[in-house]
Design a protein around this motif. Sequence first.
Motif, PDB file in Angstrom:
ATOM      1  N   LEU A 103       0.737  -1.206  -0.060  1.00 23.49           N
ATOM      2  CA  LEU A 103       0.053   0.053   0.151  1.00 23.49           C
ATOM      3  C   LEU A 103       0.846   1.288  -0.134  1.00 23.49           C
ATOM      4  CD1 LEU A 103      -3.199  -1.055   2.287  1.00 23.49           C
ATOM      5  CD2 LEU A 103      -2.799  -0.883  -0.122  1.00 23.49           C
ATOM      6  N   LYS A 104       2.152   1.208   0.506  1.00 22.11           N
ATOM      7  CA  LYS A 104       2.978   2.407   0.455  1.00 22.11           C
ATOM      8  C   LYS A 104       3.357   2.790  -1.057  1.00 22.11           C
ATOM      9  CE  LYS A 104       5.218   2.393   4.929  1.00 22.11           C
ATOM     10  NZ  LYS A 104       6.382   2.031   5.844  1.00 22.11           N
ATOM     11  N   ILE A 105       3.527   1.482  -1.687  1.00 20.07           N
ATOM     12  CA  ILE A 105       3.887   1.915  -3.186  1.00 20.07           C
ATOM     13  C   ILE A 105       2.581   2.487  -3.897  1.00 20.07           C
ATOM     14  CG2 ILE A 105       4.098   0.537  -5.310  1.00 20.07           C
ATOM     15  CD1 ILE A 105       5.954  -1.397  -3.870  1.00 20.07           C
ATOM     16  N   THR A 106       1.369   1.939  -3.507  1.00 20.29           N
ATOM     17  CA  THR A 106       0.135   2.453  -4.182  1.00 20.29           C
ATOM     18  C   THR A 106       0.239   4.051  -3.787  1.00 20.29           C
ATOM     19  OG1 THR A 106      -0.969   0.424  -3.588  1.00 20.29           O
ATOM     20  CG2 THR A 106      -2.346   2.202  -4.588  1.00 20.29           C
ATOM     21  N   ALA A 107       0.382   4.229  -2.375  1.00 19.90           N
ATOM     22  CA  ALA A 107       0.349   5.495  -2.215  1.00 19.90           C
ATOM     23  C   ALA A 107       0.947   6.462  -2.691  1.00 19.90           C
ATOM     24  CB  ALA A 107       0.312   5.576  -0.512  1.00 19.90           C
ATOM     25  N   GLY A 108       2.439   5.942  -3.003  1.00 24.40           N
ATOM     26  CA  GLY A 108       3.637   6.700  -3.920  1.00 24.40           C
ATOM     27  C   GLY A 108       2.956   7.202  -4.992  1.00 24.40           C
ATOM     28  N   ILE A 109       2.504   6.144  -5.762  1.00 24.11           N
ATOM     29  CA  ILE A 109       2.085   6.392  -7.132  1.00 24.11           C
ATOM     30  C   ILE A 109       0.987   7.358  -7.063  1.00 24.11           C
ATOM     31  CG2 ILE A 109       1.055   5.502  -9.205  1.00 24.11           C
ATOM     32  CD1 ILE A 109       2.279   2.824  -8.541  1.00 24.11           C
ATOM     33  N   LYS A 110      -0.139   7.364  -6.011  1.00 26.80           N
ATOM     34  CA  LYS A 110      -1.204   8.198  -6.027  1.00 26.80           C
ATOM     35  C   LYS A 110      -0.926   9.344  -5.585  1.00 26.80           C
ATOM     36  CE  LYS A 110      -5.301   5.065  -6.077  1.00 26.80           C
ATOM     37  NZ  LYS A 110      -5.375   5.793  -7.387  1.00 26.80           N
ATOM     38  N   GLN A 111       0.566   9.497  -4.870  1.00 31.20           N
ATOM     39  CA  GLN A 111       0.897  10.810  -4.159  1.00 31.20           C
ATOM     40  C   GLN A 111      -0.229  11.275  -2.999  1.00 31.20           C
ATOM     41  OE1 GLN A 111       2.121  12.628  -7.998  1.00 31.20           O
ATOM     42  NE2 GLN A 111       3.788  13.217  -6.861  1.00 31.20           N
ATOM     43  N   ARG A 112      -0.817  10.292  -2.566  1.00 31.39           N
ATOM     44  CA  ARG A 112      -1.710  10.492  -1.546  1.00 31.39           C
ATOM     45  C   ARG A 112      -1.942   9.382  -0.629  1.00 31.39           C
ATOM     46  NH1 ARG A 112      -6.977  11.805  -4.955  1.00 31.39           N
ATOM     47  NH2 ARG A 112      -8.298  11.438  -2.957  1.00 31.39           N
ATOM     48  N   GLY A 113      -2.573   9.362   0.375  1.00 27.87           N
ATOM     49  CA  GLY A 113      -2.846   8.363   1.330  1.00 27.87           C
ATOM     50  C   GLY A 113      -1.755   7.469   2.008  1.00 27.87           C
ATOM     51  N   GLU A 114      -0.635   8.137   1.952  1.00 25.19           N
ATOM     52  CA  GLU A 114       0.567   7.577   2.924  1.00 25.19           C
ATOM     53  C   GLU A 114       0.058   7.361   4.479  1.00 25.19           C
ATOM     54  OE1 GLU A 114       4.169   7.306   1.605  1.00 25.19           O
ATOM     55  OE2 GLU A 114       4.372   6.075   3.379  1.00 25.19           O
ATOM     56  N   ASN A 115      -0.910   8.405   4.859  1.00 24.28           N
ATOM     57  CA  ASN A 115      -1.363   8.121   6.293  1.00 24.28           C
ATOM     58  C   ASN A 115      -2.652   7.597   6.417  1.00 24.28           C
ATOM     59  OD1 ASN A 115       0.982   9.676   6.948  1.00 24.28           O
ATOM     60  ND2 ASN A 115      -0.140  11.664   6.253  1.00 24.28           N
ATOM     61  N   ASP A 116      -3.176   6.933   5.280  1.00 22.13           N
ATOM     62  CA  ASP A 116      -4.355   6.333   5.354  1.00 22.13           C
ATOM     63  C   ASP A 116      -4.460   4.853   5.324  1.00 22.13           C
ATOM     64  OD1 ASP A 116      -7.386   6.774   5.146  1.00 22.13           O
ATOM     65  OD2 ASP A 116      -7.193   6.460   3.044  1.00 22.13           O
ATOM     66  N   ALA A 151      -7.954   0.511  -3.542  1.00 21.72           N
ATOM     67  CA  ALA A 151      -8.917   1.190  -4.097  1.00 21.72           C
ATOM     68  C   ALA A 151      -9.421   2.474  -3.161  1.00 21.72           C
ATOM     69  CB  ALA A 151     -10.142   0.411  -4.685  1.00 21.72           C
ATOM     70  N   LEU A 152      -9.483   2.193  -1.804  1.00 21.36           N
ATOM     71  CA  LEU A 152     -10.026   3.018  -0.904  1.00 21.36           C
ATOM     72  C   LEU A 152      -9.069   4.189  -0.558  1.00 21.36           C
ATOM     73  CD1 LEU A 152     -12.067   0.820   1.253  1.00 21.36           C
ATOM     74  CD2 LEU A 152     -12.879   2.516  -0.403  1.00 21.36           C
ATOM     75  N   LEU A 153      -7.531   3.669  -0.648  1.00 24.24           N
ATOM     76  CA  LEU A 153      -6.535   4.688  -0.127  1.00 24.24           C
ATOM     77  C   LEU A 153      -6.487   5.819  -0.771  1.00 24.24           C
ATOM     78  CD1 LEU A 153      -3.970   3.891   1.591  1.00 24.24           C
ATOM     79  CD2 LEU A 153      -2.724   3.923  -0.573  1.00 24.24           C
ATOM     80  N   GLY A 154      -6.646   6.786   0.446  1.00 24.10           N
ATOM     81  CA  GLY A 154      -6.645   8.416   0.226  1.00 24.10           C
ATOM     82  C   GLY A 154      -8.033   8.892  -0.289  1.00 24.10           C
ATOM     83  N   ASP A 155      -8.975   8.191   0.012  1.00 23.84           N
ATOM     84  CA  ASP A 155     -10.411   8.517   0.131  1.00 23.84           C
ATOM     85  C   ASP A 155     -10.579   9.169  -1.116  1.00 23.84           C
ATOM     86  OD1 ASP A 155     -12.819   8.439   1.279  1.00 23.84           O
ATOM     87  OD2 ASP A 155     -12.543  10.647   2.280  1.00 23.84           O
ATOM     88  N   PRO A 156     -10.536   8.553  -2.444  1.00 21.15           N
ATOM     89  CA  PRO A 156     -10.817   8.937  -3.644  1.00 21.15           C
ATOM     90  C   PRO A 156     -12.370   9.445  -3.908  1.00 21.15           C
ATOM     91  CG  PRO A 156     -10.626   6.750  -3.909  1.00 21.15           C
ATOM     92  CD  PRO A 156     -10.213   7.021  -2.357  1.00 21.15           C
ATOM     93  N   GLU A 157     -12.524  10.365  -4.509  1.00 26.37           N
ATOM     94  CA  GLU A 157     -14.207  10.806  -4.867  1.00 26.37           C
ATOM     95  C   GLU A 157     -14.724   9.668  -5.868  1.00 26.37           C
ATOM     96  OE1 GLU A 157     -13.955  14.429  -7.539  1.00 26.37           O
ATOM     97  OE2 GLU A 157     -11.807  14.057  -6.753  1.00 26.37           O
ATOM     98  N   VAL A 158     -14.032   9.018  -6.616  1.00 30.64           N
ATOM     99  CA  VAL A 158     -14.453   8.003  -7.584  1.00 30.64           C
ATOM    100  C   VAL A 158     -13.819   6.518  -7.451  1.00 30.64           C
ATOM    101  CG1 VAL A 158     -14.989   7.286  -9.886  1.00 30.64           C
ATOM    102  CG2 VAL A 158     -14.858   9.678  -9.273  1.00 30.64           C
ATOM    103  N   LEU A 159     -14.724   5.638  -7.282  1.00 30.53           N
ATOM    104  CA  LEU A 159     -14.222   4.073  -7.178  1.00 30.53           C
ATOM    105  C   LEU A 159     -14.724   3.331  -8.276  1.00 30.53           C
ATOM    106  CD1 LEU A 159     -15.104   3.758  -3.626  1.00 30.53           C
ATOM    107  CD2 LEU A 159     -12.971   3.195  -4.375  1.00 30.53           C
ATOM    108  N   VAL A 160     -13.747   2.761  -9.073  1.00 30.42           N
ATOM    109  CA  VAL A 160     -13.960   1.649 -10.071  1.00 30.42           C
ATOM    110  C   VAL A 160     -13.949   0.329  -9.494  1.00 30.42           C
ATOM    111  CG1 VAL A 160     -13.453   0.946 -12.431  1.00 30.42           C
ATOM    112  CG2 VAL A 160     -13.687   3.493 -11.785  1.00 30.42           C
ATOM    113  N   LEU A 161     -14.807  -0.549  -9.418  1.00 32.02           N
ATOM    114  CA  LEU A 161     -14.858  -1.663  -8.638  1.00 32.02           C
ATOM    115  C   LEU A 161     -15.104  -2.787  -9.737  1.00 32.02           C
ATOM    116  CD1 LEU A 161     -16.051  -0.780  -5.419  1.00 32.02           C
ATOM    117  CD2 LEU A 161     -13.700  -1.017  -5.880  1.00 32.02           C
ATOM    118  N   ASP A 162     -14.163  -3.798 -10.314  1.00 32.76           N
ATOM    119  CA  ASP A 162     -14.494  -4.547 -11.175  1.00 32.76           C
ATOM    120  C   ASP A 162     -14.889  -5.914 -10.315  1.00 32.76           C
ATOM    121  OD1 ASP A 162     -14.720  -6.224 -13.370  1.00 32.76           O
ATOM    122  OD2 ASP A 162     -12.647  -6.143 -14.136  1.00 32.76           O
TER     123      ASP A 162
END
Lengths: 274, 295
Positions: free
Chosen positions: B94-107, B141-152
């Motif tokens: 999840l640290k990698i995901t947060a790194g790419i998204k540049q948000r959510g490190e503390n989430d 997907a929930l990391l960083g509390d995004p306004e849109v979620l795409v769930l397949d």
Amino acid sequence: MMHLLKIEWLKIKNYKAFLFISLFFLIGIFATNYIVYSVFHNIVNKSDAALLLSNFNPYDFEHVWQTVSYTSGYLLMLPSLLLIILVTNEYTFRTNRQNIIDGSSREEYANVKMMMALIVAATSTLFVVLTALAFAYSSEKDFSITGFSHVGYFFLKALSYNIIAIFISTLIKRTGFAIGIFFIYMGAENIIAQFLDVLSMKLKSSKNIDFGSLGDYLPMNSSDGLLSFPPTPLKSFTTSSLPTEYTWIVLGFAIFYLVLFSWLSRRLIIKKDL
Amino acid sequence: MNVLSINNISKNYGKVTALQNVSFSVPRGSVFGILGPNGSGKTTLLGIIMDVLKATGGTYKLFDENPDNQLRKRIGTLLETPNFYHYLSAVQNLKITAGIKQRGENDIERVLEIVSLTNRKNSTFSTYSLGMKQRLAIAAALLGDPEVLVLDEPTNGLDPVGIAEIRELIKLLASQGKTIIMASHMLDEVEKVCSHVAILKYGELITFGNVDEIFINDDIVEVASSNIDQLKDALNLMPGNLKVEIKGNIVQITFPVGSANLENVNQFCFEKGIVLSQLQIRKKSLESKFMELTN
């Protein structure tokens, strides 16, 4: 770019294969050079040939850059292997897709892989420099920068191998298969190069046509061809029959292949479905 | 504002057409279901939107803008399978995901808590069960509390409790005003949580719109008596121009939604001198509606 590299670091810093291969490579460079050093120090210089070689020590300054660069060049398949594993892992785990989904651009993804190839090559080169210094300072000769261009050739070879490794990985996508293709290609190119080199010698001796060693114009051999063992006094007996070494042309080919494979890898990453 | 608008998207794999001129848009704040049988092109469509697949034709917009990676960072996506580095733990991944998204490190702790993975957060991904991998993908997907979620297929591989939890989670997120785009072949999943739906079949868009409008559930009344043909003829005389069909040894009468009244039916038959041996109302299932739309 720094934040992208930080992410790459997160991917590899806890990866055992990365630690293992890196360690093996670093120890390997030192050990291989130590073996060559010992052979010269303990066997050649104490034999009758020593007279002919007139106290030639490949690990003295001036020669040391070339010797260590050439000898260490044989281990460059290890960092390439590491890059193949790292790049194909992304395909196996489908994390290449996830990275893009999460918000990397394809260009960023391609660029950071190229940057990894560059950093791995630079780190390998740094270790070659340190190894060369360690060996040379144990001899009596004064420090000299002469021959340092060979370290540059080593860097070019390392980068070429790494970029070819990345190209094969992005093309093949499967770890085992990509490693297999890399080594088979390496072997195949060497065999073809041998044939071309023989052909070059024949052309020179029979028709006096001298294009240099044709084998040196192939992708891996072009960067290999720039590195050689320092010319020992013995070697001068044989050079007359060899084709001329057109260093600049070989260098040109090496750079051409580097650009070509970088461009192809980038294109594969940017244009294709993941 | 539309979170996503798709305009004539097509995708061919050689001669195989995976998507054909699909167009629809997803309004902000909706829970948008993309429904279709296996191989209908749901994942392909989402893959194109997420730039992992290249469309053969057509365009799309994210947040009414031309798509780029910066806009993707505002969307939390689980596409097809959970994709993580097998040798890393949940937290490291999840640290990698947060790194790419540049948000959510503390989430990270929060999202792991939501999907009940806190007590396994330091185990490597390769030791996870299928359901746990899916949970981690939802957490990412929930990391960083995004306004849109795409769930397949978000409930893939989850046990019944997990499925119920995810449904509740989706409802909760929707109530917070988030837009959720969900691909599924599970009809009840869509029925229970979605406000809008698009139905795909063999890569073609069959229909899209509000769930209530698309799945108008007609009322079906089933009746039977000793003489089935006489019964059918009598029912044809009922007011309202209703559809009357013989199905085996019963007769089905289709009423517009909410208008069936069993008493009236019974009364009508009795007046015609027919005694009913069976009388019952059956809501048309979403499933049969779906079959009707996709067959």
